[in-house]
Design a protein around this motif. Structure first.
Motif, PDB file in Angstrom:
ATOM      1  N   LYS A 286     -73.647  10.055   1.691  1.00 46.94           N
ATOM      2  CA  LYS A 286     -72.258  10.320   1.315  1.00 46.94           C
ATOM      3  C   LYS A 286     -72.002  11.819   1.199  1.00 46.94           C
ATOM      4  O   LYS A 286     -70.991  12.337   1.694  1.00 46.94           O
ATOM      5  N   GLY A 289     -71.797  13.367   4.670  1.00 50.56           N
ATOM      6  CA  GLY A 289     -70.883  12.774   5.638  1.00 50.56           C
ATOM      7  C   GLY A 289     -71.572  12.066   6.789  1.00 50.56           C
ATOM      8  O   GLY A 289     -71.019  11.962   7.884  1.00 50.56           O
ATOM      9  N   ALA A 333     -73.687   0.712  -0.402  1.00 49.65           N
ATOM     10  CA  ALA A 333     -73.070   1.790   0.376  1.00 49.65           C
ATOM     11  C   ALA A 333     -71.558   1.629   0.429  1.00 49.65           C
ATOM     12  O   ALA A 333     -70.813   2.609   0.353  1.00 49.65           O
ATOM     13  N   ALA A 336     -70.194   2.692  -2.865  1.00 43.94           N
ATOM     14  CA  ALA A 336     -70.305   4.136  -3.071  1.00 43.94           C
ATOM     15  C   ALA A 336     -69.346   4.930  -2.196  1.00 43.94           C
ATOM     16  O   ALA A 336     -69.181   6.135  -2.392  1.00 43.94           O
ATOM     17  N   GLY A 337     -68.724   4.283  -1.215  1.00 47.93           N
ATOM     18  CA  GLY A 337     -67.781   4.978  -0.347  1.00 47.93           C
ATOM     19  C   GLY A 337     -68.428   5.729   0.799  1.00 47.93           C
ATOM     20  O   GLY A 337     -67.833   6.658   1.369  1.00 47.93           O
ATOM     21  N   VAL A 338     -69.636   5.326   1.196  1.00 43.97           N
ATOM     22  CA  VAL A 338     -70.290   5.921   2.370  1.00 43.97           C
ATOM     23  C   VAL A 338     -69.550   5.483   3.626  1.00 43.97           C
ATOM     24  O   VAL A 338     -68.999   4.378   3.700  1.00 43.97           O
ATOM     25  N   ARG A 339     -69.529   6.330   4.642  1.00 44.30           N
ATOM     26  CA  ARG A 339     -68.888   5.977   5.908  1.00 44.30           C
ATOM     27  C   ARG A 339     -69.781   4.994   6.666  1.00 44.30           C
ATOM     28  O   ARG A 339     -70.934   5.292   6.984  1.00 44.30           O
TER      29      ARG A 339
END
Length: 430
Positions: A286, A289, A333, A336-339
């Motif tokens: 995260k 990016g 993930a 957690a807002g990971v792409r």
């Protein structure tokens, strides 16, 4: 000189006018159009398509009387789907024989790859990132054949081969010890950072689009453990640095937690599989990016079909050790807002079934809109093509699919694509 200049300018103007006159314009009527960024369905839309790109999106009104019209008014329309983890050019897919790739000629492999590509396109995947082949550069040939119109298939972004340790997760295993593996199966072998740079340089010179690194062991390879590093962080960094210097990027196959973090630190753009990712790895992805491309569907296929068809016991053991942990990592993930992007490992199961993964993504934490974005806007961003792919909006390629029902309510409707348009041409009609 002025006369000559005027003649030249006049000729250019005539040429431009002739080109404009030849511009192919069609109109598409969408019963509902999915705005993937907003996660909303817009009713009864008209898309004007000029030379394969969307020129205008507006509420439906009748186009000129002599216009060509594609009537998808009974369907929900959304951007063409993008799968970031396929192995179409390998063609034959996964079997119970680890040495299967050695059993087929180059010609057979290319022809089966063409069949696989067409199947993926008909399933609604108008763009794929083919992330490595055993027979090196066969994916480059398939990509170019599709681009030239020789065979039907999605847009392809290809790796050329695997950057792998000799005998590692990107190598063909299962042959007798005295069988010499042909050179075109070993184009990406690297033993140190210098060789890693050399292999990257060679593959990009051969017109690969990006670099695929096998950072850790693999599930579907003999003698290769998913949690173990197979290339050092220094070797991965050398490869990623060389790719970046040449305007490209690296993606890294990494199952193990230590390998995932090493790959991120080395400069990976996306992490493939990420099966054993830990909280530290999620936070690092995260913060930097980095996209996670997690194939959370195919563990069930391997368990069911692999068991029935007698796949190697080592494959089945490693699949059982990683499947549930990968799905829990995916859930974390998402929270957690990971792409997260959409990648399926198409080839492990029959080509064309990749949309089954959407329901798994929703089951493990995504909304249907997020799952759709993973295969449209997020996937396009990972490809560095966010201004060209992934949206049904002006300026974007007219890559579109039609489905019955509402995928924002039931994402499983994407497993039954009834219409496919690629670059403004209908390749599958409802």
């Amino acid at each position: 000189m002025r006369i000559i200049r005027n003649i030249v300018l006049g000729a250019l103007a005539l040429a431009c006018a002739a080109g404009a006159a030849r511009a192919e314009t069609i109109y598409l009527r969408a019963g509902r159009l999915i705005d993937v960024e907003r996660g909303a369905a817009l009713p009864d839309r008209r898309l004007k398509i000029v030379d394969g790109r969307i020129a205008e999106v507006a509420p439906w009104s009748p186009p000129p009387a002599d216009a060509a019209v594609v009537d998808w008014s009974r369907f929900t329309v959304l951007p063409g789907l993008i799968d970031l983890h396929t192995h179409a050019a390998d063609g034959f897919g996964q079997t119970n024989d680890p040495a299967e790739p050695l059993k087929h000629s180059a010609a057979e492999t290319v022809l089966k790859g063409a069949e696989a590509a067409r199947t993926l396109l008909m399933a609604g995947f108008t763009t794929i990132r083919d992330v490595g082949v055993y027979r090196g550069l066969s994916d480059v040939a398939l990509r170019d054949a599709i681009a030239r119109g020789w065979v039907e298939g999605p847009r392809m972004v290809v790796a050329g081969a695997y950057i792998t340790a000799p005998g590692g997760g990107g190598a063909v295993t299962g042959a007798a010890p005295d069988v010499e593996i042909p050179r075109d199966f070993r184009l990406g072998e690297a033993r140190d950072p210098v060789e890693a740079r050399d292999r990257v340089r060679y593959l990009l010179q051969q017109r690969a689009d990006f670099i695929k690194i096998i950072g850790t062991g693999a599930v579907l390879a003999l003698g290769s453990e998913p949690g173990a590093l197979e290339l050092t962080e220094a070797e991965m960094k050398a490869a990623c640095d060389e790719a970046a210097a040449r305007g490209s990027y690296c993606i890294v196959h990494a199952h193990g937690a230590a390998g995932i973090k090493a790959a991120i630190r080395a400069g990976a753009r996306t992490i493939e599989h990420a099966s054993l990712i830990d909280d530290e790895g999620i936070a690092l992805a995260k913060a930097r990016g980095v996209f996670l491309d997690m194939d959370i569907y195919n563990g069930d296929w391997i368990e069911e079909v692999g068991t029935r068809e007698g796949w190697p016991a080592e494959y089945l053991r490693k699949n059982r050790e990683t499947t549930d942990l990968q799905r829990e990592g995916f859930r974390k993930a998402v929270k957690a807002g990971v792409r997260l992007t959409f990648g399926t490992d198409a080839a492990v199961y029959p080509y064309g079934l990749g949309a089954r993964q959407f329901a798994y993504m929703v089951r493990y934490g995504m909304t249907p809109a997020q799952a759709i974005r993973s295969a449209t806007t997020e996937a396009a961003a990972a490809l560095r093509m966010e201004r060209e792919l992934g949206q049904a909006a002006p300026g974007f390629h007219a890559d579109l699919v039609a489905v019955e029902g509402d995928p924002l309510t039931d994402v499983a409707t994407l497993t039954h694509v009834t219409g496919v348009m690629k670059a403004g041409r209908v390749v599958k009609a409802p």
